[in-house]
Design a protein around this motif. Structure first.
Motif, PDB file in Angstrom:
ATOM      1  N   TRP A   1      -3.035  10.229  20.522  1.00 51.55           N
ATOM      2  CA  TRP A   1      -1.689   9.787  20.727  1.00 51.55           C
ATOM      3  C   TRP A   1      -1.723   8.278  20.132  1.00 51.55           C
ATOM      4  O   TRP A   1      -0.568   7.569  19.755  1.00 51.55           O
ATOM      5  N   MET A   2      -2.683   7.600  20.177  1.00 51.26           N
ATOM      6  CA  MET A   2      -2.679   6.170  20.141  1.00 51.26           C
ATOM      7  C   MET A   2      -3.833   5.707  19.080  1.00 51.26           C
ATOM      8  O   MET A   2      -4.881   6.322  19.267  1.00 51.26           O
ATOM      9  N   VAL A   3      -3.472   4.559  18.148  1.00 53.42           N
ATOM     10  CA  VAL A   3      -4.786   4.186  17.442  1.00 53.42           C
ATOM     11  C   VAL A   3      -5.675   3.329  18.702  1.00 53.42           C
ATOM     12  O   VAL A   3      -5.323   2.944  19.512  1.00 53.42           O
ATOM     13  N   PRO A   4      -6.834   3.116  17.994  1.00 56.01           N
ATOM     14  CA  PRO A   4      -7.870   2.237  19.151  1.00 56.01           C
ATOM     15  C   PRO A   4      -7.290   1.126  19.531  1.00 56.01           C
ATOM     16  O   PRO A   4      -7.681   0.547  20.586  1.00 56.01           O
ATOM     17  N   ASP A   5      -6.763   0.197  18.676  1.00 52.64           N
ATOM     18  CA  ASP A   5      -6.261  -1.119  19.106  1.00 52.64           C
ATOM     19  C   ASP A   5      -5.198  -1.079  19.923  1.00 52.64           C
ATOM     20  O   ASP A   5      -5.045  -1.731  21.254  1.00 52.64           O
ATOM     21  N   GLN A   6      -4.325  -0.129  20.044  1.00 52.05           N
ATOM     22  CA  GLN A   6      -3.275   0.066  20.935  1.00 52.05           C
ATOM     23  C   GLN A   6      -3.845   0.564  22.443  1.00 52.05           C
ATOM     24  O   GLN A   6      -3.497   0.214  23.408  1.00 52.05           O
ATOM     25  N   TYR A   7      -4.734   1.456  22.028  1.00 53.92           N
ATOM     26  CA  TYR A   7      -5.244   1.967  23.410  1.00 53.92           C
ATOM     27  C   TYR A   7      -5.943   0.878  24.243  1.00 53.92           C
ATOM     28  O   TYR A   7      -6.112   0.759  25.178  1.00 53.92           O
TER      29      TYR A   7
END
Length: 246
Positions: free
Chosen positions: A31-37
């Motif tokens: 659901w999320m890209v690594p930076d968002q996570y």
């Protein structure tokens, strides 16, 4: 549509999804890209530290209050003198300086502990969305059982996972309340109105747990309304806010 009130996803949804053991893996993997996570994880860690610091502060205040009251009472009983509340305001101890200097190190140690707690939670296997009977697994039940292992995360989960996903249930309560507090009963006492609504909304639970609530007393069905269904006398669904005729 053009009348939608919400145009985006509230940040609380991502926090709740992270704290839901059924969904957290999905946030990280799909659901999320690594930076968002990574940003979300940092936010969760900050919230955990805030919870731990608040818990520590409350415990310290309670201990100080208890010790102070006992100490003052002991001094008063030994000397026979009256101890005034404002006397302690002028006391100064060098230990207060060292205690203030230790605040930063205390927060850092709490952050390290919360980081370890968070990492342990991330290593847990994903909870299936449904159990073997096909019913949804309850994430709050999971956190109740895991509270001793994840104290800060459990408190956050209790706070964020208890937020209703939609306002529709509360809107239905208002619609049903319109049947109780109608134009012909506009002077009904607020306490009576509240009691009627409480019994109406919880009649199913009252029936289920009656023996525990009132042991030894038979349930008189006359005083309990039948379980409510969101439909009118003709079986038609009731639209939210459209039942003013009742």
């Amino acid at each position: 549509g053009a009348r939608n009130l919400y145009t985006g996803i509230h940040p609380f949804m991502f926090i709740a999804a992270f704290l839901d053991p059924r969904c957290r893996k999905g946030l990280e993997k799909a659901w999320m890209v690594p930076d968002q996570y990574k940003d979300l994880r940092a936010l969760i860690l900050d919230l955990m530290v805030d919870v731990a610091m608040e818990t520590k502060t409350k415990a310290k205040k309670n201990n100080n209050s208890t010790d102070g009251n006992q100490g003052e009472a002991q001094v008063a009983s030994q000397t026979g003198e009256t101890v005034f509340a404002f006397e302690g305001a002028f006391d100064y101890d060098d230990d207060d300086v060292s205690a203030a200097n230790n605040d930063a190190s205390t927060e850092e140690s709490i952050r390290i502990r919360c980081e370890a707690q968070l990492a342990t939670y991330e290593l847990r296997d994903k909870m299936p969305m449904r159990n073997g009977d096909g019913k949804f697994n309850d994430p709050l039940k999971f956190w109740k059982e895991a509270a001793s292992q994840f104290p800060e995360l459990a408190k956050l989960a209790q706070e964020y996972l208890s937020i209703p996903a939609t306002s529709a249930p509360s809107e239905r309560v208002w619609s049903r309340a319109a049947r109780v507090l109608s134009a012909k009963r506009a002077r009904l006492d607020p306490t009576v109105t509240s009691s009627i609504m409480f019994v109406q909304e919880n009649s199913t639970l009252i029936r289920k747990h009656w023996d525990e609530l009132m042991p030894g007393q038979p349930l008189n069905e006359f005083f309990l309304p039948p379980p409510f269904k969101d439909e009118d006398e003709n079986g038609n669904p009731i639209d939210i806010g459209q039942n003013d005729a009742y």
